[in-house]
Design a protein around this motif. Structure first.
Motif: not given
Ligand code: ADP
Ligand code: MG
Length: 728
Positions: A14, A16-18, A21, A39-46
């Motif tokens: 990627f 950029h950071f979301k 992050q 929220p879900t889909g926000g990108g927490k795992s990263l």
């Molecule tokens: P959460 O755990 O918050 O529900 P996830 O960590 O599963 O969300 O991430 C949701 C989606 O966002 C994933 O498909 C992930 O690859 C994508 N994502 C996370 N960070 C970024 C980023 N910086 N740029 C683009 N996509 C991202």
């Protein structure tokens, strides 16, 4: 500060950071305790994966679901060349696999280890972790810690203790997609991270539209919506597996591309259906809440709640699966207070503390459903976020904003309410405050000697409903707060105290009264309604008579009156439509139907009738498991008494079951029984009687045939034989 863009690109591709992050990752790298609410889909795992990859040592990620762990590990391995970088440790691993994981951990190549809370609770694992260099511990889905959350897991409460044993100085990270202020505090306290850096993203989903509808004829309402939105992806949530199966089947029977999904199904079938949904081979999934965890279909256009959910956290999570791509996302919940009562009943067997929590969560759901103020505002406030609907711009908002209810000036009442809450010194919950206002001498009120209080019955000119709505609005607008520690106890905020001193105009919105709406709801599919088109009904009766003569059958064998009445209401003109008519199964439609639909078509043309545009829905044949078992038993010629006995049915109840089976259009052949108990001659006499009879009444038959020779039971069984042979 490190330039985190480089590893972001290197490991995840990627640019950029979301959202927050980057700041979150910086906080983790600094060794701070970090709390992420996003929220879900926000990108927490990263936010834990990236620091884990670039830091020395191994990060332990605690995650509740084995399937989620596996997904994450697979995804991570896709980014890096060395599979040993990420592993998971849980009960699904074989001994050999677990040994290999531990070897990788010891050698230091593994940067991220997913662990189930159960595995962390095992002493050997804790001892093993002591020997490793742990960079930090992240608790994913951290709301599972709080019993005030919707997904409480007792194992989660021991995490802190285990971490302490491994090494008390390890930084902790907690992540969740839903946390009310109460849950947030629980998490921080339990994990011993009250000083954490908190990153809370907005929970507002501007592209979602929230709507609550009275649950009058939910199948019909749902089918109508789907037919008007053909081709769109949607999820329909039901609370029970049985309901999931039923609703999916009803949709299928009505030509809608839908599949069921629940935890009681075989894993392979479940996986196949999930894939079909993702690949758009099926439009609609009807599911229990087992469906959706970790599913990421961007273009789900609607999420429906056939049954009202048990908590707003659950509701928010589930509706959150709509419109991930930022496009349309309609969230429709069907509400009937009866469902709430059912849920309360289910809770009755649980420990008292758990019931108390469950009821509070349900109470919030009721408030949400009945409120006439902005639902978005209500939901966001529930998650601790203030949202100003007047600055909302072009967002789609919700049904209450689209169709606002009348507002009434409530300055006097609000001031009065705040004064009462204030004078009662923040010791009571909504229910008791309302009881004081309207003057209800409930046990709690008496026990607290509030009957003598000067405010007792001071608001009795207004209804209970009014005051409930008033409290909700005062709460959502921050005049009143709820004490977090004693969930639900009301107090007056600073803003509220100012208001008491210097009140100003405040408009109240009266809640929806769904029970009234439900009463008004007309019913098309229920029995014995609407007399229908009397002229058509008469013509249909004539036709029935004519056909009876032709076929030498009494009219009731062809169609019974309720069926004709229903035809005179719904004007079926195709075989398909005819199947929807009360009491008309496939066999009957085929045997007798054609002339009837021809007559109706000619009639509709002649009178230029606009048929009701209303969708007419097909009901699935009401064959409960018990009925199916009886039908199968009869096919196998099992003695009727045995069939009744294994189901603990009395003879009478058993015959009623048989009559219902036949009435809903399934033939049964009980000759093997009848031939044993009734002479052939006698049987013939009964059949002949019915062939000539005016009606299918068994009492009339008994009177005519003579009580000396026959019993009512025999005649009922013979009628079953007769209807099976002639009417189906
Ligand atoms: P959460 O755990 O918050 O529900 P996830 O960590 O599963 O969300 O991430 C949701 C989606 O966002 C994933 O498909 C992930 O690859 C994508 N994502 C996370 N960070 C970024 C980023 N910086 N740029 C683009 N996509 C991202
Ligand atoms: Mg996640």
């Amino acid at each position: 500060m490190e330039d985190l863009k480089i590893p972001l690109k290197k490991y995840f591709g990627f640019n950029h950071f979301k959202g927050d992050q980057e700041q979150i990752i910086q906080s983790v790298l600094k060794g701070n305790d970090t709390f992420v609410i996003m929220p879900t889909g926000g990108g927490k795992s990263l936010t834990y994966q990236l620091p884990a990859l670039i830091q020395e040592g191994t990060a332990i990620i605690i995650s509740p679901l084995i399937a989620l762990m596996k997904n994450q590990v697979d995804a991570l391995r896709g980014f890096v060349t060395n599979d040993s970088v990420a592993h998971y440790l849980n009960s699904s691993l074989s001994r050999g696999d677990a040994k290999r994981v531990k070897e990788d951990l010891v050698s230091g190549v593994t940067k991220i280890l997913f662990v189930a809370p159960e595995s962390l609770n095992k002493q050997d694992n804790v001892d093993f972790f002591k020997s490793l260099k742990i960079s930090f511990v992240a608790v994913d889905e951290a709301h599972c810690i709080s019993e005030w959350g919707h997904d409480f897991r007792p194992e989660y409460r021991r995490i802190r203790e285990m971490i302490k044993q491994i090494d008390d100085t390890i930084p902790i990270m907690a992540l969740t997609a839903t946390a009310t202020p109460k849950v947030q505090i629980d998490i921080q306290k339990n994990l011993g991270m009250t000083g954490a850096d908190i990153y809370k993203a907005s929970f507002n989903r501007p592209n979602l539209y929230y709507e609550v509808l009275p649950k009058i004829q939910p199948e019909k309402q749902i089918i109508k919506y789907i037919k008007e939105n053909l081709g769109k992806s949607g999820i329909i949530y039901c609370l029970s597996r049985k309901k999931v199966e039923e609703v999916a089947e009803t949709l299928q029977v009505n030509g809608i591309s839908a599949l069921p999904y629940h935890a009681g199904m075989e894993a392979s079938r479940r996986a196949r259906y999930q894939d079909m949904f993702l690949m758009e081979d099926v439009d609609i999934i009807v599911a229990t809440i087992a469906f959706g965890m970790g599913i990421d279909k961007p273009d789900v256009r609607f999420v429906m709640h056939y049954d009202i959910p048990k908590s707003l956290e659950g509701y928010y999570q589930e509706t959150g699966r709509a419109g991930r791509d930022g496009g349309e996302g309609r969230c429709i919940a069907y509400y009937d207070y009866k469902d709430i009562e059912k849920l309360e009943k289910f809770m009755a067997g649980k420990p008292v503390a758990e019931q108390e929590v469950g009821k509070q969560l349900l109470y919030e759901v009721v408030s949400y459903a009945e409120t006439a103020m902005s639902r978005r505002k209500f939901l966001l406030h529930y998650f601790g976020e203030d949202w100003d609907e007047t600055k909302a711009g072009k967002e789609q908002l919700d049904d209450n904003i689209t169709n606002p209810k009348e507002r009434v000036e409530g300055q006097k009442e609000l001031q009065h309410l705040l004064q009462v809450v204030s004078d009662l010194k923040g010791q009571f919950k909504t229910k008791q405050i309302v009881e004081v206002l309207i003057g209800t001498e409930s046990p709690t009120i008496k026990a607290n000697r509030l009957v003598k209080n000067k405010h007792f019955a001071s608001g009795k000119d207004k209804s209970e409903k009014f005051w409930m709505a008033a409290i909700r609005q005062a709460y959502v607008n921050n005049f009143i707060g709820k004490k977090i520690e004693e969930y639900g106890t009301l107090y007056v905020t600073d803003k509220g105290n100012d208001y008491i001193e210097k009140p100003y105009s405040f408009l109240f919105i009266v809640d929806h009264d769904y029970s009234e709406l439900m009463k008004g709801g007309g019913s098309v599919v229920s029995k014995g309604v609407a007399a229908g088109d009397q002229e058509l009904f008469a013509r249909l009766k004539d036709l029935r008579k004519k056909m009876g003569k032709q076929k030498k059958l009494p009219p009731f064998v062809i169609f019974q009156d309720p069926s004709l009445q229903d035809m005179a209401t719904q004007y079926p003109m195709t075989m398909e439509e005819l199947h929807n008519i009360i009491g008309v199964g496939q066999g009957k439609a085929r045997k007798f139907g054609r002339p009837f639909i021809e007559l109706i078509e000619a009639y509709v043309k002649e009178k230029e009738i606009d048929r009701p545009e209303d969708v007419v829905i097909k009901q699935i044949a009401n064959k409960s498991a018990a009925k199916i078992a009886i039908i199968q038993g009869i096919d196998k010629k099992i003695p009727l008494r045995d069939l009744a006995k294994t189901r603990s049915l009395t003879d009478d109840e058993f015959i009623i079951e048989l009559e219902n089976i036949v009435a809903s259009g399934t033939k049964v052949n009980i000759d093997y029984y009848l031939d044993d108990v009734l002479d052939e001659d006698y049987q013939e006499e009964i059949i002949e009687y019915f062939l000539e009879a005016e009606s299918d009444s068994v009492e009339d038959a008994l009177a005519e045939l003579g009580e000396d020779d026959y019993t009512l039971e025999e005649i009922r069984l013979m009628r079953i034989k007769f209807m099976s042979n002639y009417a189906l």
